[in-house]
Enzyme design. Structure first.
Site, PDB file in Angstrom:
ATOM      1  N   THR A 185      -7.574  -7.923  15.222  1.00 24.85           N
ATOM      2  CA  THR A 185      -7.658  -7.295  14.583  1.00 24.85           C
ATOM      3  C   THR A 185      -6.775  -7.251  13.434  1.00 24.85           C
ATOM      4  OG1 THR A 185      -6.985  -4.815  14.802  1.00 24.85           O
ATOM      5  CG2 THR A 185      -8.967  -5.673  15.868  1.00 24.85           C
ATOM      6  N   GLU A 330     -13.307  -5.342  17.746  1.00 24.36           N
ATOM      7  CA  GLU A 330     -13.220  -4.407  19.203  1.00 24.36           C
ATOM      8  C   GLU A 330     -14.524  -4.233  20.173  1.00 24.36           C
ATOM      9  OE1 GLU A 330     -11.671  -3.446  16.596  1.00 24.36           O
ATOM     10  OE2 GLU A 330      -9.810  -2.524  16.674  1.00 24.36           O
ATOM     11  N   LYS A 439     -12.199  12.772   0.703  1.00 22.03           N
ATOM     12  CA  LYS A 439     -11.977  14.846   0.829  1.00 22.03           C
ATOM     13  C   LYS A 439     -11.936  14.747  -0.965  1.00 22.03           C
ATOM     14  CE  LYS A 439     -10.840  14.120   5.443  1.00 22.03           C
ATOM     15  NZ  LYS A 439     -10.082  13.248   6.183  1.00 22.03           N
ATOM     16  N   TRP A 444     -16.679  15.885   2.143  1.00 22.23           N
ATOM     17  CA  TRP A 444     -16.973  14.491   2.226  1.00 22.23           C
ATOM     18  C   TRP A 444     -17.487  13.866   1.127  1.00 22.23           C
ATOM     19  CZ3 TRP A 444     -16.052  12.756   7.989  1.00 22.23           C
ATOM     20  CH2 TRP A 444     -14.483  12.983   8.199  1.00 22.23           C
TER      21      TRP A 444
HETATM   22  P1  ADP Z   1     -11.058  -6.227  10.476  1.00 20.62           P
HETATM   23  O1  ADP Z   1     -11.679  -6.422   9.328  1.00 20.62           O
HETATM   24  O2  ADP Z   1     -10.479  -4.601   9.503  1.00 20.62           O
HETATM   25  O3  ADP Z   1      -9.667  -6.863  10.631  1.00 20.62           O
HETATM   26  P2  ADP Z   1     -13.366  -5.950  11.868  1.00 20.62           P
HETATM   27  O4  ADP Z   1     -13.835  -7.313  10.999  1.00 20.62           O
HETATM   28  O5  ADP Z   1     -13.591  -5.994  13.065  1.00 20.62           O
HETATM   29  O6  ADP Z   1     -12.100  -5.490  11.423  1.00 20.62           O
HETATM   30  O7  ADP Z   1     -14.013  -4.772  11.305  1.00 20.62           O
HETATM   31  C1  ADP Z   1     -14.508  -3.743  11.892  1.00 20.62           C
HETATM   32  C2  ADP Z   1     -14.568  -3.036  10.789  1.00 20.62           C
HETATM   33  O8  ADP Z   1     -15.673  -3.313   9.326  1.00 20.62           O
HETATM   34  C3  ADP Z   1     -15.466  -1.980  10.523  1.00 20.62           C
HETATM   35  O9  ADP Z   1     -14.918  -0.902  11.716  1.00 20.62           O
HETATM   36  C4  ADP Z   1     -16.895  -1.087   9.513  1.00 20.62           C
HETATM   37  O10 ADP Z   1     -15.365  -0.218   9.068  1.00 20.62           O
HETATM   38  C5  ADP Z   1     -16.623  -2.254   8.593  1.00 20.62           C
HETATM   39  N1  ADP Z   1     -17.982  -2.885   8.716  1.00 20.62           N
HETATM   40  C6  ADP Z   1     -18.027  -3.911   9.371  1.00 20.62           C
HETATM   41  N2  ADP Z   1     -20.202  -3.921   9.449  1.00 20.62           N
HETATM   42  C7  ADP Z   1     -20.121  -3.114   8.751  1.00 20.62           C
HETATM   43  C8  ADP Z   1     -21.227  -3.134   7.904  1.00 20.62           C
HETATM   44  N3  ADP Z   1     -22.443  -3.367   8.427  1.00 20.62           N
HETATM   45  N4  ADP Z   1     -21.128  -1.471   7.162  1.00 20.62           N
HETATM   46  C9  ADP Z   1     -20.252  -0.994   6.552  1.00 20.62           C
HETATM   47  N5  ADP Z   1     -18.796  -1.290   7.418  1.00 20.62           N
HETATM   48  C10 ADP Z   1     -19.148  -2.390   8.001  1.00 20.62           C
END
Ligand code: ADP
Length: 548
Positions: A185, A330, A439, A444
């Protein structure tokens, strides 16, 4: 008493075996990195993946060894995946959009032994070879003609390896809980962390995502995964498409509107998946060129929140149904999808849109809950925000090498780091990432909601909201807008556009016009960088007297 059914370990080699046996002639079409369109079939992919497995064995790869890929979506990349996983080695997808320093950290942390790379990334690897000592071989995914331009001593040629080895190779035969794949990640705090999928978790994710209320992949579909195999495993499409017998169309490195549109039309694509920025590029291209979508029926959008303008644009102008999905590395990655349930399907189109814009409901094997900071469960009333937690057989139980310590709570739930609501239909809506939520006066404010509305302004190319320091309220929203080329905008017109669409106290204290909204390695707005860029910014309201 035990049941009397067959023991059949769920290892992913069986997915491509199935595709070879029952959909062997189904095509996999790629826009190759070298340029031309290349056509192959699941039967050929199966055979070449077996040859590759033998090549890997000859190079000394053993079960559990990590073998990386640094590659675009192509048929060869699929061959590498199955060739690696079939013999029990671990396929580690590297994201080429990361900074070289992070890539090296990840390669070293994983102790990758071999890297399969596209021609595109040879220079990055060459420049960093001295910093990745565990890597013994680099395989360039091209033929001997392509190798002529490769300036990397000792690099191996993918096509030559395949030609040199036979296809007689036993796959599987190990525990279904064995590691199959590794994906890091992006690690917005600290170093990236590795999510280590098992064969079983990948298999279960495949079965669940094929379902009609999830991706709904069928043997009749033609699927174009724009979402890269290096970003959360292309949402599992390189597994679910062969499992279903769907034709795959792999876009290679050209992800611009015109190139994607060309493939959608020439290959008769019915289904596609990508992050919102890609769909925005396609919509812009279609509008500029008066292009049509004659075969595309459905697109799934996730990775970031989908703006209303995209759902309406595809639906109203092109008759394409957009489904919103949420997930993370994850969660393998699909966690929720906004397909209608029976009650929602009966609502008017406008009423359905309210649910389509949410991130959706969990399929079988995903269990969600909302918690407050004290660990109490929160109601599913569609209004109360809380920490989103998730549990299930394709959700991470820990990170590779124990990074981040124990990541599950005492009931076995993983904290997603997202803040969300859940409504009476079980639809989850992400309010924010916990670290981005504003915040203000103890309450929020959702940055995502304001951004999505602001992006619907006809002059906006992109928009981001961050919290800016305020002496009375701690933080207040600041809206940054990147205007479309040639447009002029004012603070007042953007604030007027938001009026009535958000609670009054959510109204940004200021609007700043910027040249670009930076995106991170996975196509999401890079708020960390925006906060860094705006660190000296002072809100016009921040001079207000405390208590005023
Ligand atoms: P990163 O981009 O941090 O490496 P991921 O691709 O696993 O990791 O991203 C996961 C995160 O992306 C989620 O925890 C969420 O915050 C965001 N995310 C994924 N899909 C959506 C969605 N449809 N709308 C809003 N946020 C999203």
């Amino acid at each position: 008493m035990l049941g009397l059914m067959q023991n059949w370990p769920m290892t992913v080699d069986k997915v491509i075996d199935h595709a070879r046996d029952w959909h062997g002639g189904r095509e996999v079409v790629s826009r190759s990195v070298e340029g031309p369109i290349v056509r192959t079939t699941y039967a050929q992919i199966h055979e070449r993946a077996k040859r590759l497995s033998n090549a890997l064995k000859a190079l000394g790869v053993e079960q559990g060894d990590r073998v990386a890929t640094l590659a675009w979506n192509t048929g060869r990349h699929i061959e590498a995946w199955y060739g690696i996983m079939g013999i029990g080695a671990v396929c580690h997808t590297l994201n080429p959009r990361l900074f070289a320093e992070q890539l090296c950290y990840i390669i070293n942390h994983a102790e990758d032994r071999i890297i399969f790379t596209d021609l595109t990334f040879v220079p990055i690897l060459k420049a960093n070879l001295a910093n990745i000592p565990t890597v013994k071989h680099i395989v360039v995914m091209t033929d001997e003609a392509g190798m002529k331009g490769v300036d990397l001593p000792g690099a191996l040629c993918f096509e030559t390896l395949i030609a040199q080895h036979g296809a007689d190779c036993a796959w599987g035969g190990f525990d279904e809980n064995s590691a199959a794949a590794l994906c890091y990640t992006s690690g917005t705090t600290g170093h990236p962390k590795g999510v280590l999928y098992s064969h079983r978790s990948n298999f279960l994710h495949t079965l669940v995502t094929m379902g009609v209320d999830v991706l709904g992949i069928s043997a009749r579909d033609v699927v174009l995964p724009v979402v890269p195999m290096f970003h959360a495993n292309a949402w599992g499409l390189a597994l679910s498409c062969p499992a279903a017998g769907a034709k795959l169309v792999m876009p290679g490195q050209k992800l611009d509107g015109a190139s994607v549109h060309e493939l959608l039309e020439t290959e008769g694509v019915t289904f596609s998946a990508a992050v919102p920025t890609v769909w925005l590029m396609l919509l812009t291209h279609l509008r500029e060129t008066k292009g049509q979508l004659t075969t595309l029926k459905r697109v799934v959008i996730g990775g970031s929140a989908v703006p209303e303008a995209i759902v309406r644009g595809f639906g109203d102008e092109y008759g394409v149904d957009v489904t919103h999905a949420w997930g993370m590395t994850e969660t393998s990655p699909l966690g929720t999808q906004a397909t209608p349930n029976a009650a929602i399907a009966e609502m008017s189109e406008e009423a359905q849109l309210r649910f389509k814009l949410k991130q959706g409901r969990p399929p079988i094997m995903i269990h969600l809950k909302l918690e407050n900071d004290a660990g109490d469960d929160l109601p599913h009333d569609g209004a109360t925000f809380g920490k989103l937690k998730v549990r299930g057989p394709f959700v991470a139980a820990g990170y590779f090498r124990g990074d981040g310590g124990d990541i599950l709570d005492d009931q076995g739930f993983f904290d997603t780091g997202d803040v969300a609501t859940l409504d009476e239909h079980g639809y989850m809506q992400i309010t924010d990432r916990a670290k981005d939520v504003i915040k203000s006066g103890g309450e929020w404010i959702s940055t995502i909601e304001i951004e999505n509305i602001a992006m619907g302004h006809p002059k906006a190319a992109n928009a981001a909201v961050i919290g800016a320091y305020h002496p009375k309220w701690d933080e207040r929203p600041l809206l940054l807008v990147q205007l479309k080329p040639g447009q002029d905008g004012t603070k007042d017109e953007f604030l007027a556009f938001l009026e009535g669409k958000i609670a009054k106290w959510w109204t940004p204290d200021d609007v700043v016009f910027v040249d670009d909204i930076p995106l991170g390695a996975t196509g999401k707005i890079d708020k960390k960088l925006i906060r860094e860029r705006m660190k000296d910014y002072v809100l016009p309201t921040a001079g207000a007297k405390v208590g005023a």
